[in-house]
Every structure is written in structure tokens, then in C-alpha cells.
Write an enzyme that holds these catalytic residues in place. Structure first.
Site, mmCIF file in Angstrom:
data_model
loop_
_atom_site.group_PDB
_atom_site.id
_atom_site.type_symbol
_atom_site.label_atom_id
_atom_site.label_comp_id
_atom_site.label_asym_id
_atom_site.label_seq_id
_atom_site.Cartn_x
_atom_site.Cartn_y
_atom_site.Cartn_z
ATOM 1 C CE LYS A 1 -1.632 1.682 4.045
ATOM 2 N NZ LYS A 1 -1.406 3.108 4.327
ATOM 3 C CG ASN A 2 2.298 2.706 3.520
ATOM 4 O OD1 ASN A 2 1.133 3.006 3.229
ATOM 5 N ND2 ASN A 2 2.694 2.541 4.756
ATOM 6 C CB CYS B 1 -5.279 10.738 10.984
ATOM 7 S SG CYS B 1 -3.661 10.184 11.423
ATOM 8 N NE ARG C 1 0.141 10.486 9.797
ATOM 9 C CZ ARG C 1 -0.319 9.510 9.014
ATOM 10 N NH1 ARG C 1 -1.525 9.040 9.178
ATOM 11 N NH2 ARG C 1 0.428 9.039 8.057
ATOM 12 C CG ASP D 1 3.435 1.814 9.425
ATOM 13 O OD1 ASP D 1 3.645 2.041 8.216
ATOM 14 O OD2 ASP D 1 3.090 2.694 10.224
ATOM 15 N NE ARG E 1 -7.151 4.418 5.406
ATOM 16 C CZ ARG E 1 -6.800 5.654 5.738
ATOM 17 N NH1 ARG E 1 -7.197 6.163 6.887
ATOM 18 N NH2 ARG E 1 -6.048 6.375 4.936
HETATM 19 C C1 EPZ Z 1 4.214 7.227 6.066
HETATM 20 O O1 EPZ Z 1 3.429 8.264 6.637
HETATM 21 C C2 EPZ Z 1 3.316 5.991 6.034
HETATM 22 N N1 EPZ Z 1 2.148 6.262 5.194
HETATM 23 C C3 EPZ Z 1 2.866 5.657 7.452
HETATM 24 O O2 EPZ Z 1 2.113 4.440 7.374
HETATM 25 C C4 EPZ Z 1 4.107 5.399 8.307
HETATM 26 O O3 EPZ Z 1 3.709 5.144 9.637
HETATM 27 C C5 EPZ Z 1 5.029 6.642 8.272
HETATM 28 O O4 EPZ Z 1 5.360 6.943 6.900
HETATM 29 C C6 EPZ Z 1 6.323 6.427 9.038
HETATM 30 O O5 EPZ Z 1 6.999 5.311 8.515
HETATM 31 C C7 EPZ Z 1 2.267 6.140 3.858
HETATM 32 O O6 EPZ Z 1 3.333 5.841 3.334
HETATM 33 C C8 EPZ Z 1 1.031 6.395 3.046
HETATM 34 P P1 EPZ Z 1 6.238 10.835 7.935
HETATM 35 P P2 EPZ Z 1 3.953 9.807 6.575
HETATM 36 O O7 EPZ Z 1 6.099 11.986 7.009
HETATM 37 O O8 EPZ Z 1 4.554 10.060 5.255
HETATM 38 C C9 EPZ Z 1 5.807 14.171 11.316
HETATM 39 C C10 EPZ Z 1 0.295 3.007 7.750
HETATM 40 O O9 EPZ Z 1 -0.131 2.497 8.786
HETATM 41 N N2 EPZ Z 1 5.818 15.120 10.186
HETATM 42 O O10 EPZ Z 1 7.506 10.075 7.953
HETATM 43 O O11 EPZ Z 1 2.844 10.673 7.003
HETATM 44 C C11 EPZ Z 1 4.524 13.358 11.359
HETATM 45 O O12 EPZ Z 1 3.557 14.085 12.070
HETATM 46 C C12 EPZ Z 1 0.726 4.461 7.743
HETATM 47 O O13 EPZ Z 1 0.427 2.401 6.662
HETATM 48 C C13 EPZ Z 1 5.862 16.482 10.450
HETATM 49 O O14 EPZ Z 1 5.874 16.908 11.595
HETATM 50 O O15 EPZ Z 1 5.062 9.776 7.692
HETATM 51 C C14 EPZ Z 1 4.932 12.103 12.079
HETATM 52 O O16 EPZ Z 1 4.883 12.325 13.471
HETATM 53 C C15 EPZ Z 1 0.474 5.144 9.085
HETATM 54 N N3 EPZ Z 1 5.862 17.363 9.401
HETATM 55 C C16 EPZ Z 1 6.375 11.907 11.638
HETATM 56 O O17 EPZ Z 1 6.829 13.176 11.153
HETATM 57 C C17 EPZ Z 1 5.858 16.942 8.092
HETATM 58 O O18 EPZ Z 1 5.896 17.791 7.180
HETATM 59 C C18 EPZ Z 1 6.520 10.867 10.531
HETATM 60 O O19 EPZ Z 1 5.845 11.345 9.413
HETATM 61 C C19 EPZ Z 1 5.821 15.544 7.841
HETATM 62 C C20 EPZ Z 1 5.806 14.652 8.897
#
Ligand code: EPZ
Length: 419
Positions: free
Chosen positions: A22-23, A116, A121, A305, A397
């Protein structure tokens, strides 16, 4: 709404084929507006989030077709640039259309993804990096309104190795003017799969999989046929299913190379894992599986995850252990539901203390997010008696045909309508 009814206590045994990731599929599909002509994507999992992504691409002016596990996307003549709130609120990853739209059209209007269940996020790192490439953003009635003449290369350092931020910037930089360097970039396998896809379409990306990625912008990207990588988190979830039921599962089409931290941790717990093939793995539970300490980290560390899933296993393992969640600020909502099943877990915002118990007792529980729902299914497979996992639209999902796959290896699990 649907629920899953599970009669627990049955050891699983047999073979499960892992689906496409998915990711990896989400960003790779979101890149479609960058590509001239049509794109054929193979090994795409049939999931709610994929259907949502295809709906968004249709709204943006692409023609999409989803047959079996193959998706065809081609751009209609007129690309649109707005991702509406009604759609973005159901899938935060919609923000991944920002980079492609700015690179292709110089314009993007994307609803700000609300928080969410697992945390706020925000997308601040996406926006500040795109601003360094020449984009300007206004926040206008809940929408991120972005414009740029032509994105230009920049030397960007992320405060945190953001997966989505790295993916948005890879897509934006592929068609930008000049060279972009991303420092402290995310190293996740799904980021590499996106980079490999873009390179297959003619992009010039190097260093993906390390913290420094260099992208030379090109004038255009051309269509290709691309097989999406297998889903390492789905695979990890079924590894835990074997361990928590005292069974033995062979997982095929398994991205073993991307599961090192999970394999290492499960072996530490005493789970027997045979991983001598590139794309298959055999997981066999031992009598004594013991608790360990886990800290979630960016790749190649232990994946956030998989945090809820390994917590379920620790609930019925020997001894006690702590789980530190360092990526998201609110990713313990499964704890109270596990306690309803008789688990001994106490937690602060970022740390859970788990003490294993003899066995869990089935009960009705409620899913709150994708991986929490997987955790509750796993706990239900181990619990004595019947467990009902409600609100499993969360599960739909990210897990393709989960109940069919589990039934095929001996689980007593059926889908029913909630009263
Ligand atoms: C991706 O989310 C995955 N989703 C998530 O999987 C996964 O948990 C996450 O990466 C970490 O590995 C998809 O790929 C669709 P991040 P993403 O940007 O891109 C903060 C699942 O269960 N942050 O690495 O949103 C954020 O709030 C999902 O399949 C900022 O503060 O993850 C979080 O605390 C859940 N500002 C942390 O960084 C930003 O501009 C990690 O976010 C971006 C992120």
C-alpha cells in the site's frame, strides 16, 4: 459497518502470498500526472486507499482502470489541480499529489489534511522544502494553495526523515530545473520503490535508500510498466500471526530484505524464522516466546507500522517489556482495547509497559486506525473464546482480503454486519 468475528486459540499453518505494498503503491500512483502517456502498474493491492487514490486521480483528469491487481492510468488532455477536502479527509496521503501537480502544472490546491487518529501529522516539512524549490503557498479556507513558475533545484535538509516529504520532493524534483539534493531523506523501501519507478520513466535519481538523494531534473517522463514491491508491513503482520497462535506460516512474495529489524526482534523473542530465500520466509512459533524492549525508529529501525502488532504478541509472551513509540504522538489507542481482552499493558504518551499474561479472553473490541485493527485481529486469533473487532473499515484500508488469507491457514474468522 462491518466487524470481524474471530474464534481464537487455533494454531495457523500453511502458506500466505503477500500482496503489493500500500505504502509504495500510493506515491507511485500519485506520480501519474508527471508521466506523459499511460502507465501500467502491476501487483497493486485491492484496498480502500488505492480506490481513494484512483478517485483522486480521476478528479485530477486522469483516466484509470483497475482490473485484478493491475492498474492502467493515462492522462486525459486537461489536468486539474484541486484535491477536495471530502477526499483528502479520508486519506492523508492525498497530500502526495502536491509535488506532481506543482511540477507539472505550477499549481496545486490541496485540502489541508486534518489530523488523524494517530496524530496531528502536519505537512510543514513538505511545504518548506517545496518553497526552497520556488513554490509559494497560501492557506485559504482549509486548502493549501500552491503556485510556482517552474520549480528549480535546491539543497534541502529535512529536520526529520519524513517519508511523505521525501516522496513529494522526489516527484517534484524529477521535472524541476537543475539538481536537487535531499539530506536527511527517508530511507524506507517504499521511498526506494518510488525512486525506482521514476527512474524507469526516465528520471535521474541517485542515492535512494541512503540519507542523501540527488535528483537531476529532466524535461519529461515517459510511460512504463511497473511492478509494485511487496508489502513488508502486511508480511510482518502475518509473521506475528504465526507466532501469536503457536503455528507455522510460509510467506511467499515476501520482501525479506526489507524486514530485517522485524526479523531480528522476533528472533530475540524466540520465534523461529527461516529467511534464506529472497522472497519467501517461514515463521514457526516456539513454546516459549518472551517479551523484549522495542523502540520504533525511521528505517532501517523497527517500523512504527509494526508497533501495535508486536505489542499484541508481547501481551501473551513471557516476562515484561517496554515499547517506545518515537514517530507518532498518539499511536497507543489499541492499548485500552487489548486491556479489554485481559492484557496487562500500561502506557504514557510515548511508552507502553507490557507484562505477558497466560492467555487473553475474547471480547468485543473497537478498531481506531489501520494498524490498531490488525493488532486486535492478532490478539483475537490468540484469545480464548470469541473476539469481535468492530469498525474494520480501518483494516480494509491496508490489508487485502485479510480474513480470506487467515481462513486459508486455519483461522476461524468471518465478516459480519455490526448491529
Ligand atoms: C508514512 O506516513 C506511512 N504512510 C505511514 O504508514 C508510516 O507510519 C510513516 O510513513 C512512518 O513510517 C504512507 O506511506 C502512506 P512521515 P507519513 O512523514 O509520510 C511528522 C500506515 O499504517 N511530520 O515520515 O505521514 C509526522 O507528524 C501508515 O500504513 C511532520 O511533523 O510519515 C509524524 O509524526 C500510518 N511534518 C512523523 O513526522 C511533516 O511535514 C513521521 O511522518 C511531515 C511529517
Amino acid at each position: 459497518m462491518d466487524k470481524l468475528v474471530i474464534r481464537g486459540g487455533l494454531p495457523l499453518s500453511g502458506r500466505i502470498a503477500v500482496s503489493g505494498s500500500k505504502n509504495a503503491a500510493l506515491p507511485i500512483l500519485m506520480a501519474a500526472p508527471l508521466i506523459d502517456g499511460g502507465v501500467c502498474y502491476e501487483n497493486v493491492p485491492r484496498l480502500r486507499d488505492i480506490h481513494t487514490t484512483l478517485r483522486l486521480l480521476t478528479l485530477l483528469g486522469c483516466e484509470t482502470e483497475f482490473e485484478g491487481n493491475t492498474v492502467q492510468v493515462k492522462q486525459a488532455n486537461e489536468l486539474q489541480f484541486e484535491a477536495p477536502y471530502d477526499l483528502v479527509k479520508t486519506m492523508r496521503a492525498s497530500v502526495l499529489c502536491l509535488g506532481p501537480l506543482l511540477a507539472r502544472l505550477g499549481r496545486a490546491r490541496v485540502a489541508l489534511p486534518g489530523g488523524c487518529a494517530i496524530g496531528a501529522r502536519p505537512v510543514d516539512m513538505h511545504l518548506s522544502a517545496l518553497e526552497q524549490m520556488g513554490a509559494r503557498f497560501d492557506l485559504d479556507s482549509g486548502y493549501i494553495d500552491g503556485r510556482c513558475k517552474k520549480l528549480h533545484g535546491a539543497h534541502i535538509t529535512f529536520d526529520f526523515p519524513t517519508v511523505g516529504g521525501t516522496e513529494n520532493l522526489l516527484m517534484a524534483a524529477s521535472l524541476a530545473e537543475g539538481e536537487t539534493i535531499l539530506e536527511n531523506a527517508a530511507r524506507e523501501p517504499e521511498v526506494c520503490d518510488l525512486a525506482n519507478f521514476l527512474n524507469a520513466c526516465g528520471a535521474k535519481i541517485h542515492g535512494h535508500g541512503t540519507s542523501v538523494i540527488t535528483i537531476q531534473g529532466v524535461d519529461s517522463l515517459t510511460s512504463c510498466t511497473y511492478p509494485i514491491m511487496s508489502d513488508r508491513i502486511e508480511a510482518g503482520t502475518y509473521m506475528v500471526a504465526a507466532a501469536i497462535t503457536g503455528g507455522s506460516l510460509e510467506l511467499v512474495n515476501c520482501p525479506t530484505h526489507a524486514l530485517e529489524a522485524v526479523i531480528h526482534k522476533l528472533r530475540d523473542m524466540g520465534v523461529h524464522i527461516q529467511d534464506d530465500s529472497d522472497d519467501a520466509i517461514v515463521v514457526t512459533a516456539r513454546k516459549t516466546v518472551r517479551c523484549v524492549d522495542v523502540t520504533t525508529l525511521p528505517y532501517p529501525g523497527f517500523p512504527t507500522d509494526m508497533q501495535a502488532q508486536i505489542m499484541a504478541l508481547m501481551c501473551v509472551s513471557e516476562g515484561a517489556g517496554t515499547i517506545k513509540e518515537t514517530i507518532f504522538e498518539n499511536r497507543f489507542m489499541h492499548v485500552q482495547e487489548l486491556v479489554r481482552l485481559g492484557a496487562d499493558v500500561k502506557c504514557t504518551t510515548r511508552t507502553a509497559f507490557v507484562r505477558g499474561v497466560e492467555h487473553l479472553q475474547g471480547a468485543p473490541v473497537m478498531a481506531s486506525d489501520l494498524r490498531a485493527s490488525a493488532c486486535l485481529v492478532l490478539a483475537g486469533l490468540a484469545a480464548k473464546g470469541t473476539t469481535e473487532v468492530q469498525r474494520i473499515y480501518h483494516l480494509d484500508r491496508g490489508y487485502e482480503a485479510m480474513e480470506e488469507k487467515l481462513r486459508s491457514v486455519g483461522a476461524d474468522i468471518t465478516r459480519a454486519k455490526e448491529a
